[in-house]
Scaffold this motif. Structure first.
Motif, mmCIF file in Angstrom:
data_model
loop_
_atom_site.group_PDB
_atom_site.id
_atom_site.type_symbol
_atom_site.label_atom_id
_atom_site.label_comp_id
_atom_site.label_asym_id
_atom_site.label_seq_id
_atom_site.Cartn_x
_atom_site.Cartn_y
_atom_site.Cartn_z
ATOM 1 N N GLN A 8 0.842 -1.200 0.000
ATOM 2 C CA GLN A 8 0.000 0.000 0.000
ATOM 3 C C GLN A 8 0.872 1.243 0.000
ATOM 4 N N GLU A 9 0.403 2.281 -0.731
ATOM 5 C CA GLU A 9 1.088 3.573 -0.773
ATOM 6 C C GLU A 9 0.102 4.679 -0.453
ATOM 7 N N ASP A 10 0.526 5.639 0.392
ATOM 8 C CA ASP A 10 -0.270 6.820 0.723
ATOM 9 C C ASP A 10 0.530 8.048 0.321
ATOM 10 N N ASP A 11 -0.033 8.836 -0.616
ATOM 11 C CA ASP A 11 0.642 10.030 -1.131
ATOM 12 C C ASP A 11 2.054 9.708 -1.621
ATOM 13 N N GLY A 12 2.174 8.571 -2.308
ATOM 14 C CA GLY A 12 3.444 8.186 -2.890
ATOM 15 C C GLY A 12 4.432 7.567 -1.933
ATOM 16 N N VAL A 13 4.043 7.426 -0.658
ATOM 17 C CA VAL A 13 4.931 6.831 0.338
ATOM 18 C C VAL A 13 4.422 5.445 0.701
ATOM 19 N N LYS A 14 5.273 4.467 0.607
ATOM 20 C CA LYS A 14 4.874 3.092 0.922
ATOM 21 C C LYS A 14 4.610 2.973 2.411
ATOM 22 N N THR A 15 3.422 2.469 2.763
ATOM 23 C CA THR A 15 3.038 2.328 4.179
ATOM 24 C C THR A 15 2.795 0.883 4.588
ATOM 25 N N LYS A 16 2.789 -0.042 3.626
ATOM 26 C CA LYS A 16 2.601 -1.452 3.962
ATOM 27 C C LYS A 16 3.250 -2.321 2.894
ATOM 28 N N GLU A 17 3.923 -3.331 3.342
ATOM 29 C CA GLU A 17 4.457 -4.342 2.422
ATOM 30 C C GLU A 17 4.664 -5.612 3.228
ATOM 31 N N GLY A 68 6.398 -22.240 7.203
ATOM 32 C CA GLY A 68 5.835 -20.914 6.999
ATOM 33 C C GLY A 68 6.911 -19.851 6.926
ATOM 34 N N TYR A 69 6.605 -18.773 6.199
ATOM 35 C CA TYR A 69 7.541 -17.654 6.082
ATOM 36 C C TYR A 69 6.749 -16.357 6.123
ATOM 37 N N GLN A 70 7.270 -15.354 6.859
ATOM 38 C CA GLN A 70 6.615 -14.050 6.958
ATOM 39 C C GLN A 70 7.660 -12.951 6.912
ATOM 40 N N GLN A 71 7.308 -11.864 6.207
ATOM 41 C CA GLN A 71 8.178 -10.695 6.140
ATOM 42 C C GLN A 71 7.301 -9.450 6.117
ATOM 43 N N ASN A 72 7.574 -8.516 7.031
ATOM 44 C CA ASN A 72 6.798 -7.283 7.109
ATOM 45 C C ASN A 72 7.675 -6.219 7.771
ATOM 46 N N GLU A 73 8.359 -5.430 6.955
ATOM 47 C CA GLU A 73 9.306 -4.457 7.494
ATOM 48 C C GLU A 73 8.622 -3.369 8.302
ATOM 49 N N LYS A 129 6.221 -3.784 10.365
ATOM 50 C CA LYS A 129 5.962 -4.295 11.711
ATOM 51 C C LYS A 129 7.260 -4.769 12.368
ATOM 52 N N GLY A 130 8.378 -4.501 11.715
ATOM 53 C CA GLY A 130 9.666 -4.878 12.278
ATOM 54 C C GLY A 130 10.033 -6.329 12.073
ATOM 55 N N ILE A 131 9.255 -7.056 11.262
ATOM 56 C CA ILE A 131 9.540 -8.473 11.026
ATOM 57 C C ILE A 131 10.434 -8.577 9.786
ATOM 58 N N ASP A 132 11.738 -8.638 10.008
ATOM 59 C CA ASP A 132 12.666 -8.787 8.892
ATOM 60 C C ASP A 132 12.446 -10.126 8.204
ATOM 61 N N GLU A 133 12.263 -11.170 8.998
ATOM 62 C CA GLU A 133 11.859 -12.476 8.488
ATOM 63 C C GLU A 133 11.495 -13.374 9.658
ATOM 64 N N ARG A 134 10.571 -14.283 9.390
ATOM 65 C CA ARG A 134 10.154 -15.262 10.403
ATOM 66 C C ARG A 134 9.889 -16.593 9.712
ATOM 67 N N TRP A 135 10.629 -17.622 10.097
ATOM 68 C CA TRP A 135 10.447 -18.966 9.567
ATOM 69 C C TRP A 135 9.823 -19.846 10.649
ATOM 70 N N THR A 136 8.891 -20.684 10.254
ATOM 71 C CA THR A 136 8.313 -21.679 11.177
ATOM 72 C C THR A 136 8.363 -23.040 10.508
ATOM 73 N N LEU A 137 8.783 -24.039 11.272
ATOM 74 C CA LEU A 137 8.840 -25.418 10.788
ATOM 75 C C LEU A 137 8.187 -26.298 11.838
ATOM 76 N N GLY A 138 7.250 -27.169 11.414
ATOM 77 C CA GLY A 138 6.538 -27.945 12.401
ATOM 78 C C GLY A 138 6.055 -29.298 11.937
ATOM 79 N N LEU A 139 5.755 -30.150 12.909
ATOM 80 C CA LEU A 139 5.168 -31.470 12.690
ATOM 81 C C LEU A 139 4.047 -31.659 13.701
ATOM 82 N N GLY A 140 2.959 -32.298 13.269
ATOM 83 C CA GLY A 140 1.850 -32.513 14.190
ATOM 84 C C GLY A 140 0.782 -33.395 13.588
ATOM 85 N N GLY A 141 -0.443 -33.191 14.046
ATOM 86 C CA GLY A 141 -1.562 -33.996 13.567
ATOM 87 C C GLY A 141 -2.839 -33.177 13.580
#
Length: 340
Positions: free
Chosen positions: A172-181, A204-209, A211-223
């Motif tokens: 998302q951009e507001d007045d030409g300034v990026k506010t969400k990615e 899983g992988y998440q990135q949201n600069e 919100k301060g999330i440079d990167e987040r990896w999740t690896l799991g096993l379950g049922g």
């Protein structure tokens, strides 16, 4: 020569029999005397959902159907209760063939619903589907705002398991300034060990600069447990032990976690509409305890067999976000989808 003619005649008879078996299909006998052939998908809301080669998926009013025949097994619901079997016609009378092979009379006016039971996916063969949703918006005036949202889902269903790959990108951009990615990606594999219970693995992988999330990896096993899976909708839930590797505002950390997932969908309007809700809750333990909730809920309407109109609300919430960041992000998406 006579042997050749007999052989040819036998071969033609064999091919004709094979063709008739290959061409066999479900049949709706209408009160008007007409016949519709195709594949019965489900029955609900007073309509029979029939997949045809000549008109795609259509809804036929149940009150216009005199008899119906099916090759697949359905779970039907009537005023008398539930039972499994096939629709059959004998001596111009509507009947229902149960799993034990017994024939029973069936009054179609008492039929409330019918759906194919896919629990455990015992009858599934390899089936690969892809969905791409795009939502783009722009506004001008005192402020100029533009946003884009792209969602891609790819699913491969096999006899006793399934693979699912998901990518979601928001900007998302507001007045030409990026506010969400934000970028979210995930992979899940399920393997059924019975009709309802399954094991799973997830990445899983998440990135949201922003919100301060440079990167987040999740690896799991379950049922998990499949409450139901029919042609009219499905509900499942799962729990997995995870390991989280993340970098928040430049600080790297690794912690154990638990992930709880829930997936639900329900078709309506003769399967022209679909309600859905999906969620993941990640309970991260360790020095920096945090609960991360991501959820998506919405509705889709089929415009054609391949094109859909969509409305979706995505929620991302963290109980302990990076400093000076909001806990909750809401994204509203109105767009068009393509099903392949």
């Amino acid at each position: 020569m006579r042997l050749s003619r007999k052989f040819a005649a036998g071969l033609l008879a064999f091919l004709a029999a094979g063709w008739s078996l290959a061409a066999a299909a479900d049949v709706l006998h209408l009160n008007s005397g007409d016949r519709l052939t195709g594949e019965i998908d489900s029955i609900g809301g007073g309509k029979v959902i029939l997949k045809t080669d000549f008109a795609g998926t259509i809804g036929v009013k149940l009150e216009t159907v005199k008899h119906m025949e099916s090759e697949k097994t359905f779970e039907i619901r009537t005023a008398a209760g539930r039972q499994k079997g096939q629709f059959a016609v004998t001596s111009d009378a509507q009947q229902f063939r149960t799993d034990s092979g017994e024939l029973a009379d069936l009054d179609l006016t008492t039929l409330k619903s019918a759906g194919e039971n896919n629990l455990g996916m015992a009858d599934f063969v390899a089936d690969w589907t892809n969905r791409f949703d795009a939502g783009i918006s722009a506004s001008s005036g005192n402020t100029e705002t533009s946003s884009q949202n792209y969602l891609w889902e790819s699913a491969l269903q096999q006899k006793r398991g399934d693979h699912k790959l998901t990518f979601n990108f928001n900007t998302q951009e507001d007045d030409g300034v990026k506010t969400k990615e934000e970028l979210l990606a995930g992979y899940r594999y399920r393997r059924f060990f019975g009709e309802r219970w399954y094991g799973l693995g997830n990445i899983g992988y998440q990135q949201n600069e922003f919100k301060g999330i440079d990167e987040r990896w999740t690896l799991g096993l379950g049922g998990g447990y499949q409450f139901w899976d029919k042609s009219t909708g499905a509900l499942s839930t799962d729990l997995s032990a995870n390991y989280v590797i993340e970098e928040i505002d430049g600080i790297e950390d690794e912690n154990p976690a638990l992930r709880w997932g829930l997936n639900w969908n329900r078709f309506f309007m003769a399967k022209k509409g679909e309600l859905f809700y999906n969620q993941n809750v990640l309970f991260i333990f360790g020095d920096a305890e945090n609960t991360v909730y991501t959820g998506s809920t919405g509705v889709r309407f089929s415009l054609t067999d391949m094109l859909t109109a969509n409305f979706r609300i995505d929620i991302a919430h963290e109980t302990d976000p990076a400093p000076d960041r909001e806990k909750t992000d809401l994204t509203y998406v109105i767009g068009i989808g393509l099903v392949l």
